[in-house]
Design a protein around this motif. Structure first.
Motif, PDB file in Angstrom:
ATOM      1  N   THR A   1       0.806  -1.222   0.000  1.00 56.74           N
ATOM      2  CA  THR A   1       0.000   0.000   0.000  1.00 56.74           C
ATOM      3  C   THR A   1       0.840   1.273   0.000  1.00 56.74           C
ATOM      4  N   LYS A   2       2.108   1.161  -0.323  1.00 59.54           N
ATOM      5  CA  LYS A   2       2.941   2.366  -0.327  1.00 59.54           C
ATOM      6  C   LYS A   2       2.524   3.312  -1.446  1.00 59.54           C
ATOM      7  N   HIS A   3       2.067   2.755  -2.550  1.00 58.02           N
ATOM      8  CA  HIS A   3       1.697   3.583  -3.695  1.00 58.02           C
ATOM      9  C   HIS A   3       0.258   3.344  -4.143  1.00 58.02           C
ATOM     10  N   ARG A   4      -0.549   2.718  -3.289  1.00 54.73           N
ATOM     11  CA  ARG A   4      -1.980   2.568  -3.584  1.00 54.73           C
ATOM     12  C   ARG A   4      -2.755   2.630  -2.276  1.00 54.73           C
ATOM     13  N   PRO A   5      -3.909   3.256  -2.258  1.00 50.29           N
ATOM     14  CA  PRO A   5      -4.738   3.245  -1.046  1.00 50.29           C
ATOM     15  C   PRO A   5      -5.173   1.824  -0.721  1.00 50.29           C
ATOM     16  N   LYS A   6      -5.180   1.489   0.560  1.00 44.18           N
ATOM     17  CA  LYS A   6      -5.570   0.123   0.924  1.00 44.18           C
ATOM     18  C   LYS A   6      -7.033  -0.150   0.594  1.00 44.18           C
ATOM     19  N   MET A   7      -7.826   0.926   0.444  1.00 45.41           N
ATOM     20  CA  MET A   7      -9.235   0.743   0.084  1.00 45.41           C
ATOM     21  C   MET A   7      -9.395   0.157  -1.313  1.00 45.41           C
ATOM     22  N   PHE A   8      -8.335   0.239  -2.136  1.00 43.58           N
ATOM     23  CA  PHE A   8      -8.395  -0.304  -3.493  1.00 43.58           C
ATOM     24  C   PHE A   8      -7.930  -1.760  -3.560  1.00 43.58           C
ATOM     25  N   LEU A   9      -7.586  -2.338  -2.421  1.00 39.18           N
ATOM     26  CA  LEU A   9      -7.195  -3.742  -2.429  1.00 39.18           C
ATOM     27  C   LEU A   9      -8.372  -4.592  -2.897  1.00 39.18           C
ATOM     28  N   PRO A  10      -8.134  -5.525  -3.804  1.00 37.83           N
ATOM     29  CA  PRO A  10      -9.240  -6.329  -4.343  1.00 37.83           C
ATOM     30  C   PRO A  10      -9.718  -7.391  -3.363  1.00 37.83           C
ATOM     31  N   VAL A  11     -11.025  -7.580  -3.359  1.00 36.22           N
ATOM     32  CA  VAL A  11     -11.650  -8.697  -2.662  1.00 36.22           C
ATOM     33  C   VAL A  11     -12.581  -9.335  -3.684  1.00 36.22           C
ATOM     34  N   GLY A  12     -12.146 -10.444  -4.262  1.00 33.88           N
ATOM     35  CA  GLY A  12     -12.877 -11.013  -5.386  1.00 33.88           C
ATOM     36  C   GLY A  12     -12.797 -10.073  -6.581  1.00 33.88           C
ATOM     37  N   ASP A  13     -13.912  -9.854  -7.258  1.00 34.89           N
ATOM     38  CA  ASP A  13     -13.942  -8.985  -8.427  1.00 34.89           C
ATOM     39  C   ASP A  13     -14.171  -7.527  -8.069  1.00 34.89           C
ATOM     40  N   SER A  14     -14.323  -7.238  -6.779  1.00 30.27           N
ATOM     41  CA  SER A  14     -14.569  -5.872  -6.339  1.00 30.27           C
ATOM     42  C   SER A  14     -13.380  -5.381  -5.518  1.00 30.27           C
ATOM     43  N   THR A  15     -13.537  -4.227  -4.892  1.00 32.55           N
ATOM     44  CA  THR A  15     -12.522  -3.714  -3.970  1.00 32.55           C
ATOM     45  C   THR A  15     -13.188  -3.480  -2.620  1.00 32.55           C
ATOM     46  N   VAL A  16     -12.359  -3.240  -1.617  1.00 32.16           N
ATOM     47  CA  VAL A  16     -12.881  -3.017  -0.277  1.00 32.16           C
ATOM     48  C   VAL A  16     -13.846  -1.829  -0.269  1.00 32.16           C
ATOM     49  N   ILE A  17     -13.433  -0.715  -0.852  1.00 25.78           N
ATOM     50  CA  ILE A  17     -14.248   0.497  -0.770  1.00 25.78           C
ATOM     51  C   ILE A  17     -15.500   0.414  -1.639  1.00 25.78           C
ATOM     52  N   ASP A  18     -15.458  -0.380  -2.704  1.00 27.22           N
ATOM     53  CA  ASP A  18     -16.638  -0.499  -3.562  1.00 27.22           C
ATOM     54  C   ASP A  18     -17.815  -1.124  -2.834  1.00 27.22           C
ATOM     55  N   THR A  19     -17.532  -2.019  -1.885  1.00 27.10           N
ATOM     56  CA  THR A  19     -18.631  -2.625  -1.134  1.00 27.10           C
ATOM     57  C   THR A  19     -19.359  -1.571  -0.302  1.00 27.10           C
ATOM     58  N   VAL A  20     -18.618  -0.564   0.176  1.00 31.30           N
ATOM     59  CA  VAL A  20     -19.232   0.552   0.907  1.00 31.30           C
ATOM     60  C   VAL A  20     -20.001   1.445  -0.064  1.00 31.30           C
ATOM     61  N   PHE A  21     -19.366   1.799  -1.188  1.00 28.78           N
ATOM     62  CA  PHE A  21     -20.029   2.650  -2.179  1.00 28.78           C
ATOM     63  C   PHE A  21     -21.345   2.043  -2.661  1.00 28.78           C
ATOM     64  N   GLU A  22     -21.355   0.742  -2.879  1.00 29.81           N
ATOM     65  CA  GLU A  22     -22.560   0.087  -3.398  1.00 29.81           C
ATOM     66  C   GLU A  22     -23.740   0.271  -2.451  1.00 29.81           C
ATOM     67  N   ASP A  23     -23.508   0.098  -1.150  1.00 27.48           N
ATOM     68  CA  ASP A  23     -24.590   0.287  -0.181  1.00 27.48           C
ATOM     69  C   ASP A  23     -25.067   1.733  -0.149  1.00 27.48           C
ATOM     70  N   LEU A  24     -24.146   2.687  -0.140  1.00 23.78           N
ATOM     71  CA  LEU A  24     -24.515   4.097  -0.062  1.00 23.78           C
ATOM     72  C   LEU A  24     -25.210   4.566  -1.342  1.00 23.78           C
ATOM     73  N   GLU A  25     -24.751   4.054  -2.477  1.00 28.28           N
ATOM     74  CA  GLU A  25     -25.354   4.422  -3.759  1.00 28.28           C
ATOM     75  C   GLU A  25     -26.811   3.957  -3.829  1.00 28.28           C
ATOM     76  N   ALA A  26     -27.096   2.797  -3.255  1.00 26.02           N
ATOM     77  CA  ALA A  26     -28.432   2.214  -3.356  1.00 26.02           C
ATOM     78  C   ALA A  26     -29.435   2.849  -2.403  1.00 26.02           C
ATOM     79  N   ASP A  27     -28.966   3.559  -1.389  1.00 30.65           N
ATOM     80  CA  ASP A  27     -29.860   4.122  -0.373  1.00 30.65           C
ATOM     81  C   ASP A  27     -30.295   5.526  -0.795  1.00 30.65           C
ATOM     82  N   GLU A  28     -31.559   5.672  -1.142  1.00 35.94           N
ATOM     83  CA  GLU A  28     -32.063   6.950  -1.649  1.00 35.94           C
ATOM     84  C   GLU A  28     -32.110   8.030  -0.586  1.00 35.94           C
ATOM     85  N   ARG A  29     -31.996   7.667   0.680  1.00 34.15           N
ATOM     86  CA  ARG A  29     -31.987   8.674   1.746  1.00 34.15           C
ATOM     87  C   ARG A  29     -30.680   9.441   1.781  1.00 34.15           C
TER      88      ARG A  29
END
Length: 360
Positions: free
Chosen positions: A56-84
């Protein structure tokens, strides 16, 4: 990532002023989107993850892959789907600002907006509470606020937490039983009466239970000025737990508890644990990778363009275009464009563009 604000006296690219007013923004396709009401969210992405260097010296750890996604994408997906939730601020530092800007521009998510704290290394950090207070002021946040760490992998949908927050009408935290008093020493310890927090101790030396606060918080709009009040009193600006402890002694705070899984991805072990949980004992090999005469013994992720030949791998992650020949690799992370040959590796972190052959 959404484009800039279009208000009643502004325009985009020479267009006529927006007749709809300042509660609308243009999306990538130039359609209008209402953003003026509802909650805001902050995704914390400002850590330097030194315990995961060199990966992670030259990449944010949030971009580490977990399967076909990344750590931070799992958070974005939930927030994107919530219309509130109308807008998501991604709080990061100057060192990784360009990486996040490019990532968000190319992503499928519309809500995230980059908000950069003025630090470039660990020693300059404001602390999480300080960074939150600065962002609230910088972005003029006045709505109910959800705060989630971008390096946490959680098994519940964030919408469930928002439901709980709305029902209680008080500041709220998410709490998880880590099952170990030794692990609990590293987090904020929570004591509950029902679902109300009656005691909170940040990183206790002698925890009395194993229920801890995770980095998922909610604050009603009227409590946001407390961030400045807390900091002006000279309180600890680093960990949010100290702020929750201070707040809990002054007003009701409730805790959303959950079962399932939670991973705080700050070490190689926790990252590999998260990958193993996602894979469930299976292996994930990108179709463009080459795996020949190799044994994958479970929880192995081999990414695009990688080559694994005459080797045995177990509980490991192999990044893009890495090459592993005649090797035994266990509990290790091999970064991109790296060559490993005729070696036995265990618990190793091998940085990008490295060459390790026959012990050299």
């Amino acid at each position: 990532m959404r484009s800039r604000v279009v208000d009643s006296i502004g325009s985009v690219g020479g267009a006529e002023p927006n007749p709809f007013g300042s509660n609308y923004r243009y999306k990538k396709n130039l359609s209008l989107w209402w953003v003026g009401s509802g909650m805001k969210a902050i995704v914390l992405a400002g850590g330097y993850a030194t315990r995961l260097w060199p990966i992670t010296k030259h990449r944010p750890k949030m971009f580490l892959p977990v399967g076909d996604s990344t750590v931070i994408d799992t958070v974005f997906e939930d927030l994107e789907a919530d219309e509130r939730i109308s807008e998501v601020y991604v709080s990061t530092n100057e060192r990784f600002a360009d990486e996040f800007a490019s990532y968000l521009d190319e992503s499928r998510f519309e809500k995230p907006t980059l908000s950069v704290e003025e630090t470039t290394d660990e020693d300059e950090k404001f602390g999480v509470v300080g960074a939150l207070a600065q962002l609230i002021d910088r972005e003029g946040v006045k709505e109910d606020l959800i705060v989630v760490a971008g390096d946490n992998l959680i098994s519940f949908d964030i919408a469930e937490f928002v439901d709980f927050f709305e029902a209680k009408g008080t500041p709220a935290i998410a709490a998880y039983d880590v099952g170990s008093k030794e692990r609990a020493k590293s987090y904020g310890l929570v004591e509950l009466d029902g679902d109300r927090v009656v005691d909170f101790q940040e990183k206790p030396d002698d925890p009395k239970s194993t229920l801890v606060s995770i980095a998922c918080y909610a604050f009603p709009a009227e409590t946001l000025p407390l961030f400045d009040e807390y900091l002006a009193a000279g309180e600890n600006p680093d960990e949010p737990g100290w702020f929750i402890q201070w707040m809990q002694s002054r007003q009701p705070v409730h805790a959303f508890t959950f079962d399932g899984a939670w991973f705080d991805i700050g070490t190689p072990e926790s990252y590999l644990d998260a990958v193993a949980w996602h894979l469930g004992g299976d292996d994930h090999v990108d179709p463009s990778a080459t795996v020949e005469n190799a044994e994958l013994r479970g929880n192995v992720h081999v990414m695009a363009g990688a080559e694994v030949v005459d080797s045995t791998l177990e509980r490991s992650v192999v990044f893009r275009n890495a090459t592993i020949h005649d090797a035994d690799v266990r509990r290790s992370i091999i970064d991109e464009e790296t060559r490993i040959e005729n070696l036995d590796l265990a618990d190793a972190l091998i940085g990008a563009h490295s060459t390790m052959t026959n012990g050299g």
